[in-house]
Write an enzyme that holds these catalytic residues in place. Structure first.
Site, PDB file in Angstrom:
ATOM      1  N   GLY A  70       6.818   5.347   7.998  1.00  0.00           N
ATOM      2  CA  GLY A  70       6.060   6.144   8.683  1.00  0.00           C
ATOM      3  C   GLY A  70       6.276   6.538   9.858  1.00  0.00           C
TER       4      GLY A  70
ATOM      5  CB  CYS B  72      12.921   9.197   9.446  1.00  0.00           C
ATOM      6  SG  CYS B  72      13.613   7.885   7.484  1.00  0.00           S
TER       7      CYS B  72
ATOM      8  CD  GLU C 216      10.010  12.597  11.520  1.00  0.00           C
ATOM      9  OE1 GLU C 216       9.249  12.071  11.405  1.00  0.00           O
ATOM     10  OE2 GLU C 216      10.833  12.150  11.343  1.00  0.00           O
TER      11      GLU C 216
ATOM     12  CB  THR D 202       6.523   7.356  16.270  1.00  0.00           C
ATOM     13  OG1 THR D 202       7.558   7.913  15.607  1.00  0.00           O
ATOM     14  CG2 THR D 202       6.622   7.272  17.436  1.00  0.00           C
TER      15      THR D 202
ATOM     16  N   GLY E 123       2.741   3.867  13.209  1.00  0.00           N
ATOM     17  CA  GLY E 123       3.308   2.606  13.892  1.00  0.00           C
ATOM     18  C   GLY E 123       2.417   1.623  15.042  1.00  0.00           C
TER      19      GLY E 123
ATOM     20  CE  LYS F 128      -2.033   2.782   2.635  1.00  0.00           C
ATOM     21  NZ  LYS F 128      -1.271   4.204   1.895  1.00  0.00           N
TER      22      LYS F 128
ATOM     23  CD  GLU G 136      13.506   0.742   9.082  1.00  0.00           C
ATOM     24  OE1 GLU G 136      14.283   2.386  10.029  1.00  0.00           O
ATOM     25  OE2 GLU G 136      13.933   0.129   9.034  1.00  0.00           O
TER      26      GLU G 136
HETATM   27  P1  NAI Z   1       1.869   8.471   8.458  1.00  0.00           P
HETATM   28  O1  NAI Z   1       3.002   7.979   9.543  1.00  0.00           O
HETATM   29  O2  NAI Z   1       0.647   8.433   9.303  1.00  0.00           O
HETATM   30  O3  NAI Z   1       2.073   7.233   6.993  1.00  0.00           O
HETATM   31  C1  NAI Z   1       2.621   6.819   6.404  1.00  0.00           C
HETATM   32  C2  NAI Z   1       2.042   5.312   6.121  1.00  0.00           C
HETATM   33  O4  NAI Z   1       1.023   4.761   6.549  1.00  0.00           O
HETATM   34  C3  NAI Z   1       1.163   6.372   4.296  1.00  0.00           C
HETATM   35  O5  NAI Z   1       0.885   5.207   3.891  1.00  0.00           O
HETATM   36  C4  NAI Z   1      -0.248   6.047   5.130  1.00  0.00           C
HETATM   37  O6  NAI Z   1      -1.877   6.177   4.569  1.00  0.00           O
HETATM   38  C5  NAI Z   1       0.094   4.655   6.548  1.00  0.00           C
HETATM   39  N1  NAI Z   1      -1.155   5.026   6.973  1.00  0.00           N
HETATM   40  C6  NAI Z   1      -1.424   6.194   7.666  1.00  0.00           C
HETATM   41  N2  NAI Z   1      -2.532   5.681   8.733  1.00  0.00           N
HETATM   42  C7  NAI Z   1      -2.445   4.401   8.685  1.00  0.00           C
HETATM   43  C8  NAI Z   1      -3.447   3.048   9.819  1.00  0.00           C
HETATM   44  N3  NAI Z   1      -4.082   3.647  10.773  1.00  0.00           N
HETATM   45  N4  NAI Z   1      -2.739   1.878   9.469  1.00  0.00           N
HETATM   46  C9  NAI Z   1      -2.514   1.779   8.914  1.00  0.00           C
HETATM   47  N5  NAI Z   1      -1.506   2.506   7.633  1.00  0.00           N
HETATM   48  C10 NAI Z   1      -1.735   3.602   8.068  1.00  0.00           C
HETATM   49  O7  NAI Z   1       2.638   9.801   7.624  1.00  0.00           O
HETATM   50  P2  NAI Z   1       2.220  11.081   7.390  1.00  0.00           P
HETATM   51  O8  NAI Z   1       0.472  11.245   7.908  1.00  0.00           O
HETATM   52  O9  NAI Z   1       1.389  10.715   5.483  1.00  0.00           O
HETATM   53  O10 NAI Z   1       3.063  12.496   7.897  1.00  0.00           O
HETATM   54  C11 NAI Z   1       3.192  12.452   8.918  1.00  0.00           C
HETATM   55  C12 NAI Z   1       4.610  12.783   9.987  1.00  0.00           C
HETATM   56  O11 NAI Z   1       4.720  11.312   9.470  1.00  0.00           O
HETATM   57  C13 NAI Z   1       4.922  13.281   9.070  1.00  0.00           C
HETATM   58  O12 NAI Z   1       4.954  14.792   8.992  1.00  0.00           O
HETATM   59  C14 NAI Z   1       6.169  12.800   9.719  1.00  0.00           C
HETATM   60  O13 NAI Z   1       6.470  14.012  10.411  1.00  0.00           O
HETATM   61  C15 NAI Z   1       5.991  11.606   9.921  1.00  0.00           C
HETATM   62  N6  NAI Z   1       6.768  10.563   8.201  1.00  0.00           N
HETATM   63  C16 NAI Z   1       7.276   9.775   8.642  1.00  0.00           C
HETATM   64  C17 NAI Z   1       8.024   9.079   7.689  1.00  0.00           C
HETATM   65  C18 NAI Z   1       8.825   8.947   7.872  1.00  0.00           C
HETATM   66  O14 NAI Z   1      10.137   8.028   6.473  1.00  0.00           O
HETATM   67  N7  NAI Z   1       9.281   8.096   8.875  1.00  0.00           N
HETATM   68  C19 NAI Z   1       7.129   9.412   6.522  1.00  0.00           C
HETATM   69  C20 NAI Z   1       5.953  10.056   6.617  1.00  0.00           C
HETATM   70  C21 NAI Z   1       5.659  10.691   7.641  1.00  0.00           C
END
Ligand code: NAI
Ligand code: MG
Length: 490
Positions: A241, A297, A395, A243, A246, A188, A263
């Site tokens: 994505g 990240c 972050e 924390t 996660g 996904k 991660e």
């Molecule tokens: P997110 O962690 O919510 O999204 C990342 C992935 O997780 C996307 O594919 C999203 O559709 C999926 N996702 C979201 N909620 C989910 C759930 N309940 N169950 C399973 N999958 C789910 O990140 P978002 O909302 O795009 O960004 C928010 C903050 O997260 C950013 O401002 C940043 O600080 C951080 N982030 C960190 C990343 C990294 O590389 N460590 C990458 C993206 C965001």
């Protein structure tokens, strides 16, 4: 108006669709559609199908059939060849991937092609060699007349959830080892950036993977992502994505106790000592944060500079910030940086800048949104930051660098480690003993010494503390997508 490069004919054709889910070697349409935005202009780019719980179930069923059928029946050599051919196709179509990631992510086309796509191909090539090298062991047990050996087996069906900051590369970081270990996949991609993963699913069929080995289902995180994380037919979730998400994935995994690797976020400390080679350290520390527009990240977000060189380093950083060019991902003349991913992210990032200033920080470069089209944020440098401010603890995930002075080693190591995160940290010094001892004491999964951001498919990557668990890349990644069976024979 910036001149934009023309779309490649293949990209134009791909965007015309159908941009449906890729399940079981075919396409599946849904009622739910996701509007994909071009963040360089804030305008709609296309609609893709969005999976709900029903389609997640279809995809898991297709992956299960492929896993139990043709994929497991293939020899390691045949599986290797599929992965290698996919690597070659990614290299061949790097320009197409570059345009797709430039369009929905906004990153400069040349970066998307020469970094994201090129590293994705390399990653696949590294893991293509693994299927014939996943060896168990013969164990010298003390039970008389028994022979004991181990088999390293795939988990089965893996659900992989990718973020939007490196759309193709983060997907491939997970897909490559999961395939090499013999699993079938439901991937996904992030709802903001589904295009390159969908295109990759088409290439996988061209590369000779059996139908259903790589299913790609764009979808909203809280719907498709949550359904995948909770699905009883999924044996393992690989996630990159935030924390916060996660934690939700761990909760969702409890039903069938699926394996999870995470991660997550970071707030990396980058420590610049007065004895560093400043000609390299200043641009190194600058790009440690501003690379990929701070949307990494591993971004070197807290730059600790030893007091004797603080003013000189700060001047150098401010000069670099004033030279950076910012513009649309598809600009004919390449820019250094694109927009941030979304309007929401732009508000988050500018909100952090405002919070820093209202807590007493001083903005010495940038300071807010750039222009009024697209989601651009000026490269921003904050000084007068204290360790307890939100900008120093949370972050930000955007182009905002906090520069903080320090006096000595003991002090800075304590401050560097005083964070809930532990993904990466860095040091700039010419003192090799200091570099070695601090590399031991910094609590982070990756340490960069006189460099920043290097990764390689062969070297383990992952976080300590709340930056997650599990190591991607190298032999560790094969272990992450495998399980060990112990066999006793009389
Ligand atoms: P997110 O962690 O919510 O999204 C990342 C992935 O997780 C996307 O594919 C999203 O559709 C999926 N996702 C979201 N909620 C989910 C759930 N309940 N169950 C399973 N999958 C789910 O990140 P978002 O909302 O795009 O960004 C928010 C903050 O997260 C950013 O401002 C940043 O600080 C951080 N982030 C960190 C990343 C990294 O590389 N460590 C990458 C993206 C965001
Ligand atoms: Mg989210």
């Amino acid at each position: 108006m910036t001149d934009l490069m023309p779309l490649l004919p293949e990209v134009e054709a791909f965007l015309k669709g159908p941009l449906s889910l890729r399940i079981g070697g075919g396409t599946v349409d849904t009622d739910g559609t996701i509007e994909v935005i071009d963040p360089s202009f804030g305008s709609p780019l296309c609609n893709v199908a969005g999976a709900g719980a029903r389609e997640v179930d279809l995809a898991v069923t297709a992956a299960r059939a492929a896993y139990e059928g043709p994929w497991s029946a293939m020899t390691p050599d045949e599986r290797s060849q599929c992965i290698w051919r996919l690597a070659e196709l990614v290299d061949e179509r790097a320009g197409i991937f570059g345009q797709l990631d430039a369009l929905d992510n906004g990153k400069p086309f040349a970066v998307a092609r020469d970094v994201d796509a090129a590293y994705s191909a390399r990653h696949l090539r590294y893991f293509a060699g693994w299927p014939s090298k996943i060896e168990g062991a013969t164990i010298p047990v003390s039970v008389p007349d028994r022979f004991n050996y181990t088999r390293i087996e795939p988990v089965g069906v893996c659900g992989l959830i990718a973020p939007w900051n490196y759309p193709l590369l983060m997907a491939v970081w997970k897909i490559a080892p999961a395939l090499a270990a013999g699993n079938a996949i439901v991937m996904k991609p992030a709802e903001q950036t589904p295009l390159s993963a969908l295109y990759l699913a088409d290439l996988a069929l061209e590369a000779g993977f059996p139908e259903g080995v790589l299913n790609v289902i764009p979808g909203i995180g809280t719907e498709a992502g949550a359904a995948l994380a909770a699905h009883p037919g999924v044996g393992k979730i690989g996630f990159t994505g935030s924390t916060a998400t996660g934690r939700r994935i761990v909760e969702a995994s409890m039903g069938n106790l699926k394996k999870v690797s995470l991660e997550l976020g970071g707030k990396a400390a980058n420590i610049l000592f007065a004895d560093a080679d400043l000609e390299k350290a200043v641009p190194g520390a600058f790009w440690a944060l501003f690379g990929n527009n701070g949307q990494s990240c591993t971004a070197g977000a807290r730059l600790y500079v030893q007091r004797p060189v603080f003013e000189q380093v700060l001047e150098g950083l401010v000069a670099l910030a004033s030279q950076v060019s910012v513009g649309p991902g598809m600009a004919e003349t390449a820019h250094d940086l694109g927009p941030v991913i979304s309007e929401r992210q732009m508000r988050t990032v500018t909100g952090y800048i405002d919070s820093g200033v209202s807590e007493g920080a001083e903005c010495v470069a940038g300071g807010g949104r750039l222009g009024d089209t697209g989601y651009f944020v000026a490269p921003t440098i904050l000084t007068g930051v204290t360790d307890d401010m939100r900008v120093a603890r949370e972050e930000i995930f955007g182009p905002v660098l906090c520069v903080l002075p320090f006096d000595d080693e003991a002090e800075v190591i304590g401050r560097a480690n005083d964070t809930e995160y532990g993904l990466a940290a860095g040091l700039w010094t010419q003192d090799v003993t200091r570099a070695r001892t601090l590399a031991e004491r910094l609590k982070a999964g990756t340490i960069w010494i006189n460099c920043w951001g290097e990764t390689d498919a062969a070297s383990p990557f992952g976080g300590m503390k709340q930056s997650g668990y599990g190591r991607e890349m190298g032999a560790d990644a094969i272990a992450l997508y495998s399980q060990t069976k112990s066999v006793w024979v009389v």
